[in-house]
Every structure is written in structure tokens, then in C-alpha cells.
Design a protein around this motif. Sequence first.
Motif, PDB file in Angstrom:
ATOM      1  N   LYS A  86      -2.062   2.164  -8.312  1.00  0.00           N
ATOM      2  CA  LYS A  86      -2.013   0.907  -7.565  1.00  0.00           C
ATOM      3  C   LYS A  86      -3.168  -0.032  -7.916  1.00  0.00           C
ATOM      4  N   TYR A  87      -4.184   0.469  -8.603  1.00  0.00           N
ATOM      5  CA  TYR A  87      -5.354  -0.344  -8.936  1.00  0.00           C
ATOM      6  C   TYR A  87      -5.685  -0.247 -10.435  1.00  0.00           C
ATOM      7  N   ARG A 110      -8.942  -1.881 -12.029  1.00  0.00           N
ATOM      8  CA  ARG A 110     -10.255  -1.443 -11.556  1.00  0.00           C
ATOM      9  C   ARG A 110     -10.621  -0.117 -12.225  1.00  0.00           C
ATOM     10  N   THR A 150       0.827  -1.210   0.000  1.00  0.00           N
ATOM     11  CA  THR A 150       0.000   0.000   0.000  1.00  0.00           C
ATOM     12  C   THR A 150       0.860   1.258   0.000  1.00  0.00           C
TER      13      THR A 150
END
Length: 148
Positions: free
Chosen positions: A36-37, A40, A3
Motif C-alpha cells: 500500500k506504500y 516509501r 486502508t
Amino acid sequence: MSTIDDTSGLKHLGSGKTSYAFHEPTADILEAFPNKYPNRDYQIRFEHPEFTSLCPKTGQPDFATIEITYIPDALCIETKSLKLYFTAFRNHGSFMETITNKILDDLVSVCQPRMMQVVALFNPRGGTSLTVTAEYFKDNSAPIETQF
């Protein structure tokens, strides 16, 4: 997945040496960081209510709120660099339509989003307000419903 975001490529954020350019908006000012995604679909929205530029003919100031909504792919726009980019329009003379499309082109060149929309709501001048909307869809994909 970690994260912790990778900030190693960012030169503006946290530098303590902010340099302002008031007349030369270029994509070189903009920075991006890894999303980071990337698998999505999610929307990122910026609203900048203090945008200023100049009329290319009269030199009169134009004021606007710039709204940017996009779905990132591999990269996201870094906010401080976006603020510095907007500041670079301050003494730049250009028509409102040109400014809106330039913002879209420069942002797309830096982050290659799946979708991006730039809405420029210029304040009335001479009794007329002007709103310009420019959009980009990667691979000519269908527009995504957004609410503004």
C-alpha cells in the motif's frame, strides 16, 4: 487511498486447509500481496528461530534462525506462506550456504524488493557455528544500513 488490503490472490492465509510439504522448498509456496506504500522506503523484518533442514551428506539435522530484512517495492511477502516455505526445508538435504542463497533467490523472485538481506544463523554442529549472509539490491543500488 483505501486502508483495506487486497487479499484476493492469497490462497494459504485463512484457508483452513493448510498443507505441509517437508522436503521440497520451492518459490511456488510463497505468496505476496500489494504494498500500500510503494513510494516509501520502509523495512520489513522476519525472524524465524525454528528453521530446520538436513545435511546433504550425513542426513543430520541442522537448526537455524533465519532473519530476513527487506525494503518492499510493489509487493510484500505474506507471512503464512513464508512459514510454509520454511517448513518445506525440514527434510530437505542441502548445504547451509546453498539454503541461504536459495531463500534469497526465491523471495526476490516472488516480491522483487528494492533491497533484501537473508541472514542464516546455524546452530553449532561439531563445535562450529556458521552464519551465512546473502544480499540483493535492485538495480545495483547502494547497500542500506541495517542493524541486526
